[in-house]
Design an enzyme around this catalytic site. Structure first.
Site, PDB file in Angstrom:
ATOM      1  N   GLY A  16       0.815  -1.211   0.000  1.00 17.82           N
ATOM      2  CA  GLY A  16       0.000   0.000   0.000  1.00 17.82           C
ATOM      3  C   GLY A  16       0.844   1.254   0.000  1.00 17.82           C
ATOM      4  O   GLY A  16       1.034   1.891   1.042  1.00 17.82           O
ATOM      5  N   SER A  65       1.142   3.582  -3.348  1.00 17.92           N
ATOM      6  CA  SER A  65       0.587   4.589  -4.255  1.00 17.92           C
ATOM      7  C   SER A  65      -0.801   5.054  -3.823  1.00 17.92           C
ATOM      8  O   SER A  65      -1.592   4.289  -3.282  1.00 17.92           O
ATOM      9  CB  SER A  65       0.490   4.017  -5.670  1.00 17.92           C
ATOM     10  N   GLU A 119      12.414  -4.970  -3.265  1.00 16.81           N
ATOM     11  CA  GLU A 119      11.443  -5.050  -4.358  1.00 16.81           C
ATOM     12  C   GLU A 119      12.119  -4.964  -5.716  1.00 16.81           C
ATOM     13  O   GLU A 119      11.665  -5.557  -6.686  1.00 16.81           O
ATOM     14  CB  GLU A 119      10.401  -3.920  -4.209  1.00 16.81           C
TER      15      GLU A 119
HETATM   16  C1  LIG Z   1       0.837  -3.224 -12.896  1.00 14.44           C
HETATM   17  C2  LIG Z   1       1.088  -2.283 -11.796  1.00 14.44           C
HETATM   18  C3  LIG Z   1       1.049  -2.733 -10.512  1.00 14.44           C
HETATM   19  C4  LIG Z   1       1.228  -1.857  -9.463  1.00 14.44           C
HETATM   20  N1  LIG Z   1       1.152  -2.341  -8.192  1.00 14.44           N
HETATM   21  C5  LIG Z   1       1.283  -1.490  -7.162  1.00 14.44           C
HETATM   22  C6  LIG Z   1       1.139  -1.956  -5.836  1.00 14.44           C
HETATM   23  O1  LIG Z   1       0.924  -3.134  -5.589  1.00 14.44           O
HETATM   24  N2  LIG Z   1       1.225  -1.061  -4.829  1.00 14.44           N
HETATM   25  C7  LIG Z   1       1.468   0.259  -5.044  1.00 14.44           C
HETATM   26  O2  LIG Z   1       1.574   1.008  -4.087  1.00 14.44           O
HETATM   27  N3  LIG Z   1       1.615   0.738  -6.304  1.00 14.44           N
HETATM   28  C8  LIG Z   1       1.510  -0.111  -7.356  1.00 14.44           C
HETATM   29  N4  LIG Z   1       1.641   0.370  -8.643  1.00 14.44           N
HETATM   30  C9  LIG Z   1       1.791   1.796  -8.843  1.00 14.44           C
HETATM   31  C10 LIG Z   1       3.166   2.216  -9.295  1.00 14.44           C
HETATM   32  O3  LIG Z   1       4.070   2.181  -8.230  1.00 14.44           O
HETATM   33  C11 LIG Z   1       3.018   3.605  -9.898  1.00 14.44           C
HETATM   34  O4  LIG Z   1       2.322   3.437 -11.108  1.00 14.44           O
HETATM   35  C12 LIG Z   1       4.306   4.322 -10.123  1.00 14.44           C
HETATM   36  O5  LIG Z   1       4.959   4.609  -8.916  1.00 14.44           O
HETATM   37  C13 LIG Z   1       4.076   5.612 -10.895  1.00 14.44           C
HETATM   38  O6  LIG Z   1       3.069   6.385 -10.329  1.00 14.44           O
HETATM   39  P1  LIG Z   1       1.867   6.942 -11.250  1.00 14.44           P
HETATM   40  O7  LIG Z   1       1.250   5.798 -11.969  1.00 14.44           O
HETATM   41  O8  LIG Z   1       1.004   7.752 -10.371  1.00 14.44           O
HETATM   42  O9  LIG Z   1       2.560   7.841 -12.323  1.00 14.44           O
HETATM   43  P2  LIG Z   1       3.110   9.325 -12.151  1.00 14.44           P
HETATM   44  O10 LIG Z   1       3.973   9.411 -10.963  1.00 14.44           O
HETATM   45  O11 LIG Z   1       1.974  10.290 -12.274  1.00 14.44           O
HETATM   46  O12 LIG Z   1       4.023   9.417 -13.429  1.00 14.44           O
HETATM   47  C14 LIG Z   1       3.536   9.625 -14.741  1.00 14.44           C
HETATM   48  C15 LIG Z   1       4.733   9.768 -15.659  1.00 14.44           C
HETATM   49  O13 LIG Z   1       5.495  10.894 -15.248  1.00 14.44           O
HETATM   50  C16 LIG Z   1       6.828  10.517 -14.980  1.00 14.44           C
HETATM   51  N5  LIG Z   1       7.344  11.299 -13.863  1.00 14.44           N
HETATM   52  C17 LIG Z   1       6.812  11.493 -12.640  1.00 14.44           C
HETATM   53  N6  LIG Z   1       7.632  12.204 -11.869  1.00 14.44           N
HETATM   54  C18 LIG Z   1       8.721  12.487 -12.613  1.00 14.44           C
HETATM   55  C19 LIG Z   1       9.929  13.171 -12.376  1.00 14.44           C
HETATM   56  N7  LIG Z   1      10.222  13.720 -11.203  1.00 14.44           N
HETATM   57  N8  LIG Z   1      10.796  13.247 -13.378  1.00 14.44           N
HETATM   58  C20 LIG Z   1      10.543  12.690 -14.578  1.00 14.44           C
HETATM   59  N9  LIG Z   1       9.441  12.015 -14.866  1.00 14.44           N
HETATM   60  C21 LIG Z   1       8.531  11.919 -13.889  1.00 14.44           C
HETATM   61  C22 LIG Z   1       6.755   9.055 -14.624  1.00 14.44           C
HETATM   62  O14 LIG Z   1       7.996   8.416 -14.803  1.00 14.44           O
HETATM   63  C23 LIG Z   1       5.698   8.584 -15.569  1.00 14.44           C
HETATM   64  O15 LIG Z   1       6.266   8.347 -16.822  1.00 14.44           O
HETATM   65  C24 LIG Z   1       1.468  -0.501  -9.711  1.00 14.44           C
HETATM   66  C25 LIG Z   1       1.532  -0.050 -11.016  1.00 14.44           C
HETATM   67  C26 LIG Z   1       1.338  -0.915 -12.054  1.00 14.44           C
HETATM   68  C27 LIG Z   1       1.401  -0.390 -13.443  1.00 14.44           C
END
Ligand SMILES: Cc1cc2nc3c(=O)[nH]c(=O)nc-3n(C[C@H](O)[C@H](O)[C@H](O)COP(=O)(O)OP(=O)(O)OC[C@H]3O[C@@H](n4cnc5c(N)ncnc54)[C@H](O)[C@@H]3O)c2cc1C
Lengths: 318, 372
Positions: B126, B128, B246
């Site tokens: 938990g 995101s 991880e």
């Molecule tokens: C299949 C899958 C399983 C997952 N399982 C889990 C889980 O079990 N538990 C959990 O907690 N989370 C989980 N996640 C979430 C995952 O950790 C997040 O998707 C990830 O951390 C990115 O966050 P976001 O999707 O909000 O994208 P954002 O953070 O909004 O990013 C969007 C884009 O912007 C880019 N970006 C953001 N900040 C910057 C920066 N400072 N510089 C340059 N580029 C940037 C990112 O790289 C990305 O390309 C899962 C995700 C997926 C796809």
């Protein structure tokens, strides 16, 4: 790495880190023989580094050797000491002086007293000059009769040269990356160092990943040679040379992008390293040639055997 | 950074052979093999638990088997190479269990770890939240002290397998970030029993039409005092250490491996060069992953090395199905491989997102280079 290997590697690095690196490479590329550099490195025992102690050598491992070759690569390998080191490793008894490998495209052949070929150790009697794209001498040699009863197999020479070039490429790529990082932290545009721009950071991080992969591949290959000998480490050496070729393209294009115009000037040292990456990837078998070899093997053994095959090659060192 | 290859302990050859022989008894179809550690199969996890292949490195008193980390790596490699459905215990074995072992109270360890090792207890992560992805420290789910323990309110999202799991380890805010101070302060981790009233788990369908991740809402969820995991306020450091677990494993290199083994059987000799390149990269990245396992085994904390290997590994596993596809016309592709590629192509965008995005990882590497 062994302690003595570590010590020699450090010593060579200090020796070549005398502030004259780019000047040396410029002199070499203008056709000069860097006698003082050769002598200094020979005095470190480098040409005999891979020869067993009981045969009068230093008895280093291949893991030590690739560490040395990486350091030489970081300095652009201004003399063929790595080639002499390899050639002596392939001979039953070592030869003094400047040694090259093969009779065609012989590295620094014009400066060599002897060439090691399949027929054995042969005196160099004349040459037709040639250059690779880094303007390193790659000569067609005229050779006298062999002084020994036979020499290493073409396969062993090719494998050894592939590992040597892959290791030097790891060093050259690492140096090019270091230069680019330094430049990114120095060069200012829009009021700040360009290294503060994320596009530059992300691009160089990608290079760092490739260079680390190449260094790892070289380490894996040396480990395999130490465990099984050159001829039975073909797979790992092929992997290293393939990754080297792939890393060369990426690293060279990305570091040049970071330097922009200044990086392609004759005066700047960067091109000595990128041109060596582009040259060395073609020597000792291109990535294409090695991929054809291990790819064909993988296909003929079948998909189910692939994983078992990779894991069965794991090495345990003493 | 140096990636030296460790010696795999003597016994690992026999162990590898055992796992391999066990897996030979299964004949999974492409849908299972494409998912591997994204496939949830409690029955299979229990079978592994019975054989001592979960929680391998933990102390026996907590249900573990006191094997070495490299022995564990060998088992993971074999499972992934076959595309075995290991998702039900993967998170517990990889990160939640180690975290509890390191930071949990005696009671927490006794209550939880044997269940994970038996393949009985499934965990989810938990971290995101809807407004906090890469910028995790901005998260807003909060826990307030009550007389008996804690009250949690907020929302987690993308929580893989929350709807199938028993516990979540949640990172939440327990005190406001200090004015002008680090946003990393004031965060804490909780061991959350997902049956607790007030928790609503809503599966989110993904583009394959499947439910693997979830939105988890906390509405005045009352947790006992001993749900706190580790130290109050140290959640950021704890969660960052968890990320090293991880990110470090062979699951960041081998996710799409079945496409390579199946692809090799479908292509002709003219594909030798591209296949050779893929094999070279596989062998190299697998070595780097082993190297990180070796560093962990020696008690180092290779967080930056793990980030680098995850980045190069993710790019490889993402590229692999495309590379195989590029060698075969669809109509010449055997149906099982075609199904495998169809699934992997849809799954592969996640490889460079989950566990930290490519951009975030490269930011870590850039900092290591001295660029930030
Ligand atoms: C299949 C899958 C399983 C997952 N399982 C889990 C889980 O079990 N538990 C959990 O907690 N989370 C989980 N996640 C979430 C995952 O950790 C997040 O998707 C990830 O951390 C990115 O966050 P976001 O999707 O909000 O994208 P954002 O953070 O909004 O990013 C969007 C884009 O912007 C880019 N970006 C953001 N900040 C910057 C920066 N400072 N510089 C340059 N580029 C940037 C990112 O790289 C990305 O390309 C899962 C995700 C997926 C796809």
């Amino acid at each position: 790495m062994s302690e003595i290997g570590d010590a020699i590697t450090g010593q060579i690095d200090r020796l070549l880190n005398d502030g004259n690196g780019p000047t040396r490479l410029r002199r070499l590329e203008a056709g000069e023989w860097l006698a003082e550099t050769w002598t200094a490195l020979e005095e470190q025992g480098l040409t005999l580094a891979l020869v067993p102690e009981d045969a009068g050598g230093v008895g280093l491992s291949w893991a030590d050797a690739v560490a040395i070759w990486q350091v030489l690569g970081r300095h652009g390998a201004p003399v063929p000491v790595a080639e002499a080191m390899l050639a002596n490793a392939l001979l039953a008894s070592p030869v003094e002086g400047v040694l090259t490998l093969g009779a065609s495209d012989a590295p620094f052949g014009r400066f060599a007293a002897h060439a090691v070929t399949e027929a054995g150790v042969r005196p160099v009697t004349g040459h037709t000059p040639g250059l690779n794209l880094a303007r390193e001498p790659r000569d067609a040699l005229r050779l006298g009769a062999s002084l020994t009863a036979g020499g290493p197999s073409p396969r062993a020479m090719r494998l050894g040269l592939a590992l040597l070039r892959a290791a030097q490429m790891a060093g050259a790529a690492r140096h090019a990356l270091n230069l680019a990082v330094e430049w990114a932290n120095t060069r200012k545009q829009f009021g700040r160092p360009i290294g503060k721009f994320q596009a530059i950071q992300q691009s160089l991080a990608l290079v760092a990943g490739e260079v680390a992969a190449l260094e790892s591949a070289v380490g894996i290959a040396a480990r395999a040679v130490d465990a099984r000998g050159l001829l039975d480490a073909g797979f790992e050496i092929a992997c290293a040379k393939i990754i080297a070729g792939e890393a060369a393209e990426l690293a060279a294009s990305r570091v040049h992008q970071v330097f922009a115009a200044i990086g392609i000037t004759e005066e700047h040292e960067l091109h000595h390293f990128t041109r060596r990456l582009w040259s060395w990837r073609d020597e000792g078998g291109s990535e294409r040639a090695w991929a054809a070899e291990i790819g064909a093997e993988a296909i003929s053994r079948g998909g189910a055997a692939l994983w078992a095959d990779i894991t069965s090659r794991d090495v345990r060192t003493a | 950074m140096r990636f030296d290859i460790p010696n795999l302990p003597e016994g690992t050859d026999a162990l590898r052979a055992n796992v391999r022989a066990f897996l030979a008894g299964y004949d999974w179809g492409p849908a299972v093999r494409a998912r591997s550690w994204m496939g949830f199969d409690r029955g299979f996890s229990r079978e592994l638990g019975k054989r001592g292949w979960i929680g391998m490195v933990w102390p026996k008193e907590y249900g573990g088997h006191e094997r070495s980390g490299l022995e564990r790596t060998v088992v993971l490699e074999e499972l992934l190479a076959q595309g075995a459905p290991v998702g039900a215990h993967w998170i517990g074995d990889r990160q939640s269990g180690p975290l509890i072992l390191r930071l949990g109270t005696e009671e927490q360890k006794r209550r939880i770890l044997p269940g994970i090792a038996a393949g009985e207890l499934a965990f989810c992560i938990g971290l995101s939240e809807p407004d906090s992805g890469s910028d995790l420290a901005s998260l807003r789910t909060k826990a307030e002290r009550t007389n008996e323990g804690w009250k949690i309110n907020g929302r987690k999202i993308w929580t893989t397998f929350a709807h199938l799991s028993d516990y979540m380890i949640a990172l939440v805010r327990t005190s406001p970030a200090p004015e002008g101070g680090s946003r990393h302060a004031g965060l804490s981790q909780f061991l959350v029993d997902l049956r607790t009233p007030g928790i609503t788990i809503r599966p989110i369908k993904d583009m394959l039409g499947e439910e693997s991740f979830n939105e988890v809402t906390f509405d005045d969820v009352l947790l006992p005092a001993d749900a706190l995991l580790g130290r109050e306020g140290a959640g950021w450091e704890q969660a960052t250490a968890e990320l090293a677990f991880e990110r470090s494993g062979p699951d960041r290199v081998l996710s799409s491996f079945p496409a390579l083994s199946a692809g090799i059987d479908a292509v002709g000799p003219e594909a030798a060069v591209p296949i050779g390149r893929l094999v070279a990269r596989l062998n190299t990245l697998r070595g780097m992953s082993l190297s990180v396992a070796g560093m962990l085994e020696q008690g180092q904390s290779p967080a930056r090395e793990a980030a680098l290997v995850k980045d190069v590994g993710n790019s490889f596993e993402q590229h692999l199905p495309e590379a195989i596809r590029a060698l075969l016309e669809p109509e010449d592709t055997p149906p099982a491989l075609r199904a495998l590629l169809h699934d992997l192509v849809q799954l592969s965008p996640t490889f460079s997102l989950r566990g930290g995005t490519r951009e975030i990882l490269r930011g870590i590497i850039a900092r290591e280079l001295g660029l930030r």
